[in-house]
Motif scaffolding. Structure first.
Motif, PDB file in Angstrom:
ATOM      1  N   PRO A 204      22.160  27.917 168.866  1.00 56.47           N
ATOM      2  CA  PRO A 204      23.612  27.885 169.089  1.00 56.47           C
ATOM      3  C   PRO A 204      24.085  26.783 170.020  1.00 56.47           C
ATOM      4  N   LEU A 205      23.246  26.381 170.977  1.00 55.45           N
ATOM      5  CA  LEU A 205      23.657  25.333 171.913  1.00 55.45           C
ATOM      6  C   LEU A 205      23.698  23.957 171.251  1.00 55.45           C
ATOM      7  N   GLU A 206      23.007  23.794 170.137  1.00 62.23           N
ATOM      8  CA  GLU A 206      22.993  22.518 169.434  1.00 62.23           C
ATOM      9  C   GLU A 206      23.903  22.507 168.206  1.00 62.23           C
ATOM     10  N   THR A 207      24.680  23.544 168.040  1.00 68.19           N
ATOM     11  CA  THR A 207      25.570  23.666 166.886  1.00 68.19           C
ATOM     12  C   THR A 207      26.878  22.922 167.138  1.00 68.19           C
ATOM     13  N   ASP A 208      27.379  22.240 166.124  1.00 68.93           N
ATOM     14  CA  ASP A 208      28.655  21.540 166.206  1.00 68.93           C
ATOM     15  C   ASP A 208      29.773  22.491 165.785  1.00 68.93           C
ATOM     16  N   TYR A 209      30.631  22.850 166.742  1.00 67.13           N
ATOM     17  CA  TYR A 209      31.707  23.801 166.482  1.00 67.13           C
ATOM     18  C   TYR A 209      33.051  23.116 166.233  1.00 67.13           C
ATOM     19  N   SER A 210      33.073  21.795 166.230  1.00 69.04           N
ATOM     20  CA  SER A 210      34.336  21.057 166.230  1.00 69.04           C
ATOM     21  C   SER A 210      35.257  21.414 165.071  1.00 69.04           C
ATOM     22  N   GLY A 211      34.702  21.610 163.884  1.00 70.66           N
ATOM     23  CA  GLY A 211      35.548  21.870 162.728  1.00 70.66           C
ATOM     24  C   GLY A 211      35.836  23.333 162.464  1.00 70.66           C
ATOM     25  N   THR A 212      35.319  24.206 163.301  1.00 76.84           N
ATOM     26  CA  THR A 212      35.449  25.646 163.023  1.00 76.84           C
ATOM     27  C   THR A 212      36.027  26.442 164.188  1.00 76.84           C
ATOM     28  N   VAL A 213      36.517  25.742 165.201  1.00 75.68           N
ATOM     29  CA  VAL A 213      37.055  26.451 166.372  1.00 75.68           C
ATOM     30  C   VAL A 213      38.193  27.368 165.968  1.00 75.68           C
ATOM     31  N   TRP A 214      39.070  26.892 165.084  1.00 72.87           N
ATOM     32  CA  TRP A 214      40.217  27.697 164.654  1.00 72.87           C
ATOM     33  C   TRP A 214      39.769  28.973 163.950  1.00 72.87           C
ATOM     34  N   ALA A 215      38.702  28.858 163.135  1.00 71.63           N
ATOM     35  CA  ALA A 215      38.219  30.027 162.403  1.00 71.63           C
ATOM     36  C   ALA A 215      37.566  31.038 163.347  1.00 71.63           C
ATOM     37  N   LEU A 216      36.757  30.552 164.274  1.00 70.59           N
ATOM     38  CA  LEU A 216      36.093  31.442 165.224  1.00 70.59           C
ATOM     39  C   LEU A 216      37.114  32.140 166.116  1.00 70.59           C
ATOM     40  N   ALA A 217      38.090  31.371 166.614  1.00 66.39           N
ATOM     41  CA  ALA A 217      39.108  31.948 167.487  1.00 66.39           C
ATOM     42  C   ALA A 217      40.008  32.914 166.713  1.00 66.39           C
ATOM     43  N   GLY A 218      40.380  32.542 165.493  1.00 69.57           N
ATOM     44  CA  GLY A 218      41.239  33.405 164.690  1.00 69.57           C
ATOM     45  C   GLY A 218      40.589  34.739 164.387  1.00 69.57           C
ATOM     46  N   GLU A 219      39.316  34.694 164.014  1.00 72.19           N
ATOM     47  CA  GLU A 219      38.611  35.940 163.719  1.00 72.19           C
ATOM     48  C   GLU A 219      38.421  36.773 164.982  1.00 72.19           C
ATOM     49  N   GLY A 220      38.021  36.117 166.081  1.00 73.23           N
ATOM     50  CA  GLY A 220      37.793  36.850 167.320  1.00 73.23           C
ATOM     51  C   GLY A 220      39.051  37.484 167.879  1.00 73.23           C
ATOM     52  N   VAL A 221      40.144  36.711 167.903  1.00 71.94           N
ATOM     53  CA  VAL A 221      41.388  37.199 168.495  1.00 71.94           C
ATOM     54  C   VAL A 221      42.130  38.132 167.544  1.00 71.94           C
ATOM     55  N   LEU A 222      42.356  37.663 166.316  1.00 74.63           N
ATOM     56  CA  LEU A 222      43.189  38.413 165.370  1.00 74.63           C
ATOM     57  C   LEU A 222      42.369  39.379 164.517  1.00 74.63           C
TER      58      LEU A 222
END
Length: 302
Positions: A204-222
């Motif tokens: 996980p520390l070497e994973t590129d999250y740049s293109g998926t931040v919106w998806a991760l945040a949307g699922e986590g929050v909403l």
């Protein structure tokens, strides 16, 4: 009443958008993606339960701490991971319809295993009707020619079975636990379990999250955090039976959202499939005539 209906619709909409957010995180390894979403949800729901719902958080840990730990695996980690894995090959609309595995399995278990649900042939008819709706939604020909999608469907359905089993476990082991605080700790322990697995299997520390931040945040929050808060707020205001109606709204909302956002074609098979699934769920939730008479007369079934 209008407020409760609006909360029900908003909660169902939040849960149905969950499948869209998950589809936006396909580039991330599945365990890592699930861990990130669940951790964000924990950040939302822990203060939400404590300050928005005004519930004491420590009660479940003081009474029976092992229950939220087990539930973190069976109610959060494994079911959510199964959805993330499945959506690498199936559409969010199909995933939303597959979510009906939980009420179907719960009905079968509580009818034939725990005997908590009264049996009736009409209610049992709802099971094959819901399965027929699912097959109609996917299409017989498509199932026969896309075994990879079938395998993904089975993975997600297995997660639904685990979640249904967890529901029976919770009913027996958490009667004296605060459900709101219990859910908050369950999500946190689920996130911890997922992160431990992610560090052991993925990087996980070497994973590129740049293109998926919106998806991760949307699922986590909403899709998780606010959806759970909305559900328990509805339970507190209108009761568990009314809150459970979300299960009837998520499949059509999920299928519609998938079509609108991802431009997926909506066929007559999709519409008929959702209709049959909903009809099956209505039959399964139908109260037997004798139980209705008992409720009216004020007596209890013998």
């Amino acid at each position: 009443m209008i407020t409760n209906v609006l909360i029900l619709f908003a909660t169902s909409l939040a849960w149905s958008t969950s499948y869209l957010f998950i589809s936006g995180a396909k580039e991330i390894p599945p365990i890592t993606a699930t861990a990130m979403m669940t951790a964000i949800a924990a950040v939302v729901i822990l203060p939400g339960v404590r300050y928005a719902l005004r519930r004491p958080l420590m009660q479940p840990l003081r009474v029976r701490a092992w229950v939220p730990v087990v539930m973190g695996l069976t109610a959060i980690a494994l079911p959510n991971l199964s959805v993330v894995i499945a959506e690498h090959r199936i559409t969010p609309g199909l995933a939303a319809v597959l979510g009906t595995t939980v009420p179907v399995t719960t009905f079968l278990l509580t009818t034939f295993v725990t005997r908590e649900t009264p049996f009736s042939p009409l209610r049992l008819l709802g099971v094959p009707l819901a399965v027929l709706g699912l097959i109609t939604f996917v299409g017989w020909h498509h199932l026969a020619n896309h075994t990879d999608e079938l395998f993904s469907m089975l993975i997600m359905m297995s997660g639904g079975v685990v979640f249904a089993l967890n529901g029976i476990f919770v009913a027996r082991q958490s009667k004296d636990l605060d459900k709101y605080a219990l859910t908050a700790w369950t999500i946190l322990f689920g996130a911890i379990a997922l992160f431990l697995a992610a560090f052991a299997i993925e990087q996980p520390l070497e994973t590129d999250y740049s293109g998926t931040v919106w998806a991760l945040a949307g699922e986590g929050v909403l899709g998780m955090g606010l959806a759970y808060l909305g559900y328990y707020l509805l339970v507190a205001r209108a009761g568990a039976n009314f809150a459970s109606l979300y299960a009837f709204l998520v499949p059509p909302l999920g299928a519609l959202g998938s079509a609108l956002v991802l431009d997926e074609p909506v066929t007559s098979g999709h519409s008929l499939g959702v209709f049959l699934v909903l009809c099956g769920m209505v039959l399964m939730s139908r109260q037997p005539q004798r139980a209705r008479l008992d409720v009216v007369s004020g007596s209890t079934p013998s």
